[in-house]
Design an enzyme around this catalytic site. Structure first.
Site, PDB file in Angstrom:
ATOM      1  N   CYS A 136      38.586  46.573  34.987  1.00  0.00           N
ATOM      2  CA  CYS A 136      39.032  45.266  35.689  1.00  0.00           C
ATOM      3  C   CYS A 136      37.865  45.110  36.671  1.00  0.00           C
ATOM      4  O   CYS A 136      37.335  43.766  36.980  1.00  0.00           O
ATOM      5  CB  CYS A 136      40.167  44.945  35.873  1.00  0.00           C
ATOM      6  SG  CYS A 136      41.490  45.089  34.728  1.00  0.00           S
ATOM      7  N   THR A 137      37.638  45.982  37.518  1.00  0.00           N
ATOM      8  CA  THR A 137      36.730  45.710  38.684  1.00  0.00           C
ATOM      9  C   THR A 137      35.386  45.648  38.251  1.00  0.00           C
ATOM     10  O   THR A 137      34.687  44.701  38.561  1.00  0.00           O
ATOM     11  CB  THR A 137      36.802  46.933  39.525  1.00  0.00           C
ATOM     12  OG1 THR A 137      38.130  47.163  40.019  1.00  0.00           O
ATOM     13  CG2 THR A 137      35.770  46.904  40.728  1.00  0.00           C
TER      14      THR A 137
END
Length: 170
Positions: free
Chosen positions: A63-64
């Site tokens: 996600c990052t």
């Protein structure tokens, strides 16, 4: 699990609270946070395309990488007059910490009850929600979608740029 909306039909409307970093730069204290409600109306007036990026969790590795890629290339989306909103189940405090840590400049919307994720048919037992991207045309119609079976990868900015160019070409 509900079915994902069909392309060519109106995208499900919603209102979610979110945060967006504003200000001069990266890091704690360098940016201010705007808190607002973000609404995708069931019958929106003509506007700009909207890219909805659903992601499972703040500050997780994939996600990052995904949101940092989208944020660092926001000009690619802006040059195509496209808004980018990211949605996950975490609360606004988690979103703010995540945005500040990585200088994320797109709105991060909180869907703690997964109401919007359910409307888009991307909830999944055990993992909460599937990583997904929905491209909504200026008329509120769902134009394209990608729902990941496994959340280990995401749609690249280049792939999304091609989709946006195709949408603008007609």
């Amino acid at each position: 699990m509900a079915k994902t909306p069909e392309t060519g039909l109106p995208a499900p409307g919603f209102t979610l609270s979110g945060i967006r970093l504003t200000g001069s730069g990266a890091g704690e204290g360098q940016s201010t946070v705007e808190r607002a409600d973000f609404t995708l109306a069931a019958d929106p007036p003509p506007g700009r395309p909207l890219l909805l990026a659903f992601y499972p969790g703040d500050d997780t590795s994939v996600c990052t990488r995904q949101l940092c890629a989208y944020s660092s290339e926001l000009e690619v989306f802006r040059s195509r007059e496209t808004e980018v909103w990211a949605i996950s189940p975490q609360d606004l405090e988690s979103h703010e910490a995540f945005a500040r840590k990585h200088d994320l400049r797109m709105p991060l919307l909180a869907d703690p009850d997964r109401t919007v994720a359910k409307a888009y048919g991307i909830t999944a037992p055990g993992i909460g929600l599937r990583r997904a991207v929905f491209l909504i045309g200026p008329d509120g119609t769902l134009r394209w979608k990608h729902v990941a079976l496994l959340g280990a990868s995401f749609q690249s900015v280049d792939a999304l740029k091609e989709r946006l160019d195709a949408l603008q070409a007609g």
